[in-house]
Design a protein around this motif. Structure first.
Motif, short mmCIF file in Angstrom:
data_model
loop_
_atom_site.label_atom_id
_atom_site.label_comp_id
_atom_site.label_asym_id
_atom_site.label_seq_id
_atom_site.Cartn_x
_atom_site.Cartn_y
_atom_site.Cartn_z
N PHE A 145 8.23 14.20 5.13
CA PHE A 145 7.48 12.95 5.33
C PHE A 145 6.32 12.86 4.34
N VAL A 146 5.54 13.94 4.22
CA VAL A 146 4.39 13.94 3.32
C VAL A 146 4.84 13.75 1.87
N ALA A 147 5.91 14.44 1.49
CA ALA A 147 6.40 14.34 0.11
C ALA A 147 6.85 12.92 -0.22
N ASN A 148 7.61 12.31 0.68
CA ASN A 148 8.09 10.95 0.44
C ASN A 148 6.94 9.95 0.41
N ALA A 149 5.95 10.15 1.29
CA ALA A 149 4.80 9.26 1.29
C ALA A 149 4.01 9.39 -0.01
N ALA A 150 3.83 10.63 -0.48
CA ALA A 150 3.07 10.84 -1.71
C ALA A 150 3.80 10.27 -2.92
N ARG A 151 5.12 10.39 -2.94
CA ARG A 151 5.89 9.85 -4.06
C ARG A 151 5.81 8.33 -4.12
N ALA A 152 5.60 7.71 -2.97
CA ALA A 152 5.56 6.24 -2.93
C ALA A 152 4.23 5.68 -3.42
N LEU A 153 3.22 6.53 -3.57
CA LEU A 153 1.91 6.05 -3.99
C LEU A 153 1.88 5.85 -5.50
N PRO A 154 1.46 4.70 -5.99
CA PRO A 154 1.38 4.48 -7.44
C PRO A 154 0.19 5.21 -8.05
N SER A 155 0.43 5.94 -9.11
CA SER A 155 -0.63 6.75 -9.73
C SER A 155 -1.77 5.89 -10.25
N PHE A 156 -1.42 4.79 -10.92
CA PHE A 156 -2.47 3.94 -11.47
C PHE A 156 -3.28 3.27 -10.36
N GLY A 157 -2.60 2.87 -9.29
CA GLY A 157 -3.32 2.28 -8.17
C GLY A 157 -4.27 3.27 -7.52
#
Length: 221
Positions: free
Chosen positions: A64-76
């Motif tokens: 869950f944590v990994a998928n949530a972190a991958r969904a976050l845009p780096s530039f945002g």
């Protein structure tokens, strides 16, 4: 001019090899940002991945944590961190670390979980402590996959560390951002080429580490 001409013009210009905006300086800045972010991400992801992989608990939470972190845009994340913290190195580290933790965490967990249980059971039968079982039995076998997670994270960091230039820091992204602003496409292509070269150097470095750190028997498997 085509891309190859841009590359040749960029690297043949002596002005790009000296001073605070020279290739050696920007290259070292980029390496420093990437190495720091990878070290922080490894300090977070490796212990958690090793512990959860050894105990077999927390796999769903890790996913869950990994998928949530991958969904976050780096530039945002970078923009949000700047608004909350201000300019500096810390806002750059936040998105880079968030980007790098998931591959390290998930790969380390899976690497330990997939170790053959026979030698682990034998070690327990000999009375070895759990910490010794983890580091003397499981980690040596899981090391190739653990290194692959670190390698994946390092490549992503190297490619994404160009965002440091958006908050007035250095690194190879400085050529890309400044080149776009100045409409100097020679500089843009040169910066992108340097980032790609650094990614290849990173791959070669992890290959060398794998040859040195992984035992020949595990490599053959």
């Amino acid at each position: 001019m085509n891309v190859l001409n841009f590359v040749q013009a960029f690297f043949s210009d002596g002005a790009h090899w000296h001073g605070y905006d020279g290739i050696p300086t920007r290259f070292l800045e980029h390496v420093r940002y990437a190495a720091l972010a990878l070290a922080i991400a490894a300090a977070i992801g490796l212990p958690v991945g090793l512990l959860t992989g050894h105990t077999g608990r927390g796999g769903n939470a890790i996913a869950f944590v990994a998928n949530a972190a991958r969904a976050l845009p780096s530039f945002g994340l970078l923009v949000l961190a700047v608004l909350l913290i201000g300019f500096g190195l810390l806002p750059v580290m936040i998105p880079l670390v968030v980007l790098a933790v998931p591959p390290i965490l998930v790969t380390t967990y899976e690497a330990v979980r997939t170790v053959d249980p026979a030698p682990v059971d034998a070690a327990r039968g000999m009375g070895m402590r759990e910490s010794r079982i983890l580091f003397r039995v499981e980690v040596p076998v899981a090391l190739p996959l653990i290194l692959s997670g670190l390698r994946s994270a390092a490549i992503q960091i190297v490619s994404t560390a160009t965002i440091a230039a958006y908050v007035s820091l250095g690194g190879l992204g400085r050529y890309i951002i400044d080149g776009l602003y100045q409409r100097n496409y020679e500089k843009v292509v040169g910066g992108a080429t340097l980032v790609a070269l650094l990614a290849l150097v990173t791959l070669a470095l992890f290959w060398a580490v794998g040859r040195l750190a992984v035992s020949p028997g595990v490599r053959r498997r």
